[in-house]
Design a protein around this motif. Structure first.
Motif, PDB file in Angstrom:
ATOM      1  N   PHE A 245       4.774  -3.936  11.459  1.00 34.61           N
ATOM      2  CA  PHE A 245       4.085  -3.540  10.121  1.00 34.61           C
ATOM      3  C   PHE A 245       4.826  -4.309   8.877  1.00 34.61           C
ATOM      4  CE2 PHE A 245       4.162  -0.624   6.468  1.00 34.61           C
ATOM      5  CZ  PHE A 245       2.736  -0.557   6.130  1.00 34.61           C
ATOM      6  N   SER A 246       4.004  -4.534   7.744  1.00 33.63           N
ATOM      7  CA  SER A 246       4.677  -4.715   6.516  1.00 33.63           C
ATOM      8  C   SER A 246       3.874  -4.408   5.494  1.00 33.63           C
ATOM      9  CB  SER A 246       4.720  -6.509   6.533  1.00 33.63           C
ATOM     10  OG  SER A 246       3.422  -6.996   6.429  1.00 33.63           O
ATOM     11  N   PHE A 247       4.458  -3.908   4.410  1.00 31.57           N
ATOM     12  CA  PHE A 247       3.628  -3.711   3.079  1.00 31.57           C
ATOM     13  C   PHE A 247       4.209  -4.646   2.108  1.00 31.57           C
ATOM     14  CE2 PHE A 247       3.599  -0.975  -0.798  1.00 31.57           C
ATOM     15  CZ  PHE A 247       2.202  -0.851  -1.007  1.00 31.57           C
ATOM     16  N   ARG A 248       3.260  -5.377   1.295  1.00 32.14           N
ATOM     17  CA  ARG A 248       3.512  -6.233   0.425  1.00 32.14           C
ATOM     18  C   ARG A 248       3.171  -6.197  -0.881  1.00 32.14           C
ATOM     19  NH1 ARG A 248       5.905 -10.155   3.812  1.00 32.14           N
ATOM     20  NH2 ARG A 248       6.063 -11.680   2.101  1.00 32.14           N
ATOM     21  N   PHE A 249       3.756  -6.849  -2.024  1.00 31.30           N
ATOM     22  CA  PHE A 249       3.368  -6.728  -3.115  1.00 31.30           C
ATOM     23  C   PHE A 249       3.040  -8.477  -3.456  1.00 31.30           C
ATOM     24  CE2 PHE A 249       4.140  -7.637  -7.696  1.00 31.30           C
ATOM     25  CZ  PHE A 249       3.079  -6.860  -8.407  1.00 31.30           C
ATOM     26  N   HIS A 250       1.879  -8.725  -3.930  1.00 31.17           N
ATOM     27  CA  HIS A 250       1.402 -10.244  -4.415  1.00 31.17           C
ATOM     28  C   HIS A 250       1.273 -10.255  -5.644  1.00 31.17           C
ATOM     29  CE1 HIS A 250       0.025 -10.633   0.170  1.00 31.17           C
ATOM     30  NE2 HIS A 250       0.224  -9.377  -0.254  1.00 31.17           N
TER      31      HIS A 250
ATOM     32  N   MET B 297      -1.418  -4.389   3.281  1.00 33.79           N
ATOM     33  CA  MET B 297      -0.817  -3.874   4.498  1.00 33.79           C
ATOM     34  C   MET B 297      -1.088  -4.648   5.819  1.00 33.79           C
ATOM     35  SD  MET B 297      -1.084   0.474   4.329  1.00 33.79           S
ATOM     36  CE  MET B 297      -2.712   0.477   4.053  1.00 33.79           C
ATOM     37  N   GLN B 298      -0.242  -4.894   6.340  1.00 36.80           N
ATOM     38  CA  GLN B 298      -0.377  -6.032   7.513  1.00 36.80           C
ATOM     39  C   GLN B 298       0.288  -5.283   8.948  1.00 36.80           C
ATOM     40  OE1 GLN B 298       1.024  -9.850   6.651  1.00 36.80           O
ATOM     41  NE2 GLN B 298       0.186  -9.877   4.594  1.00 36.80           N
ATOM     42  N   PHE B 299      -0.798  -5.366  10.116  1.00 34.50           N
ATOM     43  CA  PHE B 299      -0.345  -4.713  11.263  1.00 34.50           C
ATOM     44  C   PHE B 299      -0.397  -5.804  12.390  1.00 34.50           C
ATOM     45  CE2 PHE B 299      -2.583  -1.858   8.365  1.00 34.50           C
ATOM     46  CZ  PHE B 299      -1.820  -0.462   8.530  1.00 34.50           C
ATOM     47  N   LYS B 300       0.771  -6.001  12.940  1.00 34.89           N
ATOM     48  CA  LYS B 300       0.716  -6.975  14.213  1.00 34.89           C
ATOM     49  C   LYS B 300       0.023  -6.229  15.238  1.00 34.89           C
ATOM     50  CE  LYS B 300       4.248  -9.692  16.757  1.00 34.89           C
ATOM     51  NZ  LYS B 300       5.770  -9.662  16.958  1.00 34.89           N
ATOM     52  N   VAL B 301      -1.101  -7.104  15.998  1.00 35.16           N
ATOM     53  CA  VAL B 301      -1.847  -6.693  17.064  1.00 35.16           C
ATOM     54  C   VAL B 301      -1.489  -7.879  18.194  1.00 35.16           C
ATOM     55  CG1 VAL B 301      -3.620  -5.789  15.688  1.00 35.16           C
ATOM     56  CG2 VAL B 301      -3.689  -8.433  16.140  1.00 35.16           C
ATOM     57  N   SER B 302      -0.776  -8.826  18.063  1.00 34.14           N
ATOM     58  CA  SER B 302      -0.464  -9.752  19.267  1.00 34.14           C
ATOM     59  C   SER B 302       1.017 -10.505  18.726  1.00 34.14           C
ATOM     60  CB  SER B 302      -1.586 -10.644  19.657  1.00 34.14           C
ATOM     61  OG  SER B 302      -1.716 -11.393  18.680  1.00 34.14           O
TER      62      SER B 302
ATOM     63  N   GLN C 257      -2.232 -10.873  13.238  1.00 33.68           N
ATOM     64  CA  GLN C 257      -1.916  -9.690  12.561  1.00 33.68           C
ATOM     65  C   GLN C 257      -3.488  -9.287  11.812  1.00 33.68           C
ATOM     66  OE1 GLN C 257       1.149 -10.614   9.716  1.00 33.68           O
ATOM     67  NE2 GLN C 257       2.592  -9.366  10.757  1.00 33.68           N
ATOM     68  N   LEU C 258      -3.562  -8.067  11.500  1.00 37.58           N
ATOM     69  CA  LEU C 258      -4.794  -7.594  10.663  1.00 37.58           C
ATOM     70  C   LEU C 258      -4.136  -6.743   9.503  1.00 37.58           C
ATOM     71  CD1 LEU C 258      -7.012  -6.001  13.522  1.00 37.58           C
ATOM     72  CD2 LEU C 258      -7.319  -8.467  12.479  1.00 37.58           C
ATOM     73  N   GLY C 259      -5.006  -7.002   8.594  1.00 36.16           N
ATOM     74  CA  GLY C 259      -4.625  -6.300   7.269  1.00 36.16           C
ATOM     75  C   GLY C 259      -5.894  -5.909   6.372  1.00 36.16           C
TER      76      GLY C 259
ATOM     77  N   SER D 164      -8.526  -8.569   6.037  1.00 36.65           N
ATOM     78  CA  SER D 164      -7.779  -9.663   6.359  1.00 36.65           C
ATOM     79  C   SER D 164      -7.283 -10.025   7.881  1.00 36.65           C
ATOM     80  CB  SER D 164      -6.708 -10.017   5.348  1.00 36.65           C
ATOM     81  OG  SER D 164      -6.912 -10.003   4.504  1.00 36.65           O
ATOM     82  N   TYR D 165      -7.413 -11.318   8.385  1.00 41.25           N
ATOM     83  CA  TYR D 165      -6.809 -11.702   9.561  1.00 41.25           C
ATOM     84  C   TYR D 165      -5.847 -12.832   9.420  1.00 41.25           C
ATOM     85  CZ  TYR D 165      -6.531 -14.045  14.241  1.00 41.25           C
ATOM     86  OH  TYR D 165      -5.988 -14.422  15.218  1.00 41.25           O
ATOM     87  N   TYR D 166      -4.678 -12.711  10.236  1.00 44.67           N
ATOM     88  CA  TYR D 166      -3.330 -13.731   9.898  1.00 44.67           C
ATOM     89  C   TYR D 166      -3.353 -14.067  11.559  1.00 44.67           C
ATOM     90  CZ  TYR D 166      -2.914 -11.291   5.377  1.00 44.67           C
ATOM     91  OH  TYR D 166      -3.004 -10.688   4.179  1.00 44.67           O
ATOM     92  N   PHE D 167      -3.107 -15.539  11.436  1.00 50.82           N
ATOM     93  CA  PHE D 167      -2.647 -16.271  12.333  1.00 50.82           C
ATOM     94  C   PHE D 167      -1.462 -17.234  12.325  1.00 50.82           C
ATOM     95  CE2 PHE D 167      -2.932 -19.632  15.652  1.00 50.82           C
ATOM     96  CZ  PHE D 167      -2.867 -18.899  16.749  1.00 50.82           C
ATOM     97  N   SER D 168      -0.400 -16.868  13.138  1.00 51.02           N
ATOM     98  CA  SER D 168       1.022 -17.559  12.866  1.00 51.02           C
ATOM     99  C   SER D 168       0.848 -18.881  13.754  1.00 51.02           C
ATOM    100  CB  SER D 168       1.947 -16.680  13.234  1.00 51.02           C
ATOM    101  OG  SER D 168       2.204 -15.425  12.487  1.00 51.02           O
ATOM    102  N   LEU D 169       1.392 -19.958  13.075  1.00 48.18           N
ATOM    103  CA  LEU D 169       1.175 -21.267  13.431  1.00 48.18           C
ATOM    104  C   LEU D 169       2.601 -21.377  14.593  1.00 48.18           C
ATOM    105  CD1 LEU D 169      -0.032 -23.502  10.716  1.00 48.18           C
ATOM    106  CD2 LEU D 169      -1.344 -22.628  12.766  1.00 48.18           C
TER     107      LEU D 169
END
Length: 203
Positions: A112-117, A167-172, A176-178, A198-203
């Motif tokens: 989990f992460s909570f970020r400020f942009h 907020m981003q949650f690791k699903v695999s 991540q979903l956010g 949001s959906y995040y995919f790490s390269l």
């Protein structure tokens, strides 16, 4: 418009070639102005972690597209129209923008992460919104006055800022979903609030 899209794709491809980079895409609900125009937004972008500065700091580059609309009730202008027709004033505002947005993880764990942009943006907007409009009663008739002048350009380009909490949650291992809440404004005074998923995919 085509140059804006091609440039954003080229930049995203170049940016994604670096390590510790993730791709992201989002869709969400947005409001424009004082909240009386509603719409939807979609975005895609890349984020790169900057471990040499801080393991909690990253730099993002996004392309975002959104559209908003509102219908002003004017059905009383012509009461002889059939039910499927009306005399309402329909306003649509659409825009596309490029964003450079650093972010900092206020809370960061393995899952989990909570970020400020906070960052800057360049926005291209098209609108049919009139500067002034209203109805005037003249004897037994109601007349709609719609006035457009230079205070509302049909097409315009502006610069502005954007801020966001996410907020981003690791699903695999690589996904991540956010969910986020953001606010932006620009030199045209186009204040926009968004709640994207949001959906995040790490390269």
């Amino acid at each position: 418009m085509k140059k804006l899209i091609l440039f954003s794709i080229f930049f995203a491809l170049c940016f994604s070639s670096f390590a510790q980079t993730s791709l992201n895409t989002s869709v969400g609900y947005t409001t424009h102005g004082s909240g009386d125009m509603f719409g939807y937004a979609a975005s895609f972008g890349v984020d790169k972690l900057l471990p040499k500065i801080s393991n909690r700091l990253s730099l993002g580059f996004n392309a975002r597209f959104m559209t908003h609309s509102r219908e002003y009730e004017m059905s009383y202008l012509n009461q002889t129209l059939p039910n499927y027709q009306n005399s309402n004033l329909r306003v649509v505002t659409s825009g596309s923008q490029l964003e450079i947005v650093p972010s900092f993880a206020l809370i960061k764990t393995e899952v989990f992460s909570f970020r400020f942009h906070a960052g800057i943006l360049g926005r291209y907007q098209v609108t049919n919104s009139p500067s002034i409009f209203g109805s005037t009663i003249m004897y037994d008739e109601v007349v709609l006055n719609v006035i457009n002048d230079d205070t509302n350009d049909f097409r315009r380009f502006d610069v502005g800022y954007i801020s966001q909490f996410s907020m981003q949650f690791k699903v695999s291992k690589r996904s991540q979903l956010g969910i986020a809440m953001s606010f932006q404004n620009d030199t045209n005074g186009s204040a926009i609030t968004s709640i994207p998923l949001s959906y995040y995919f790490s390269l």
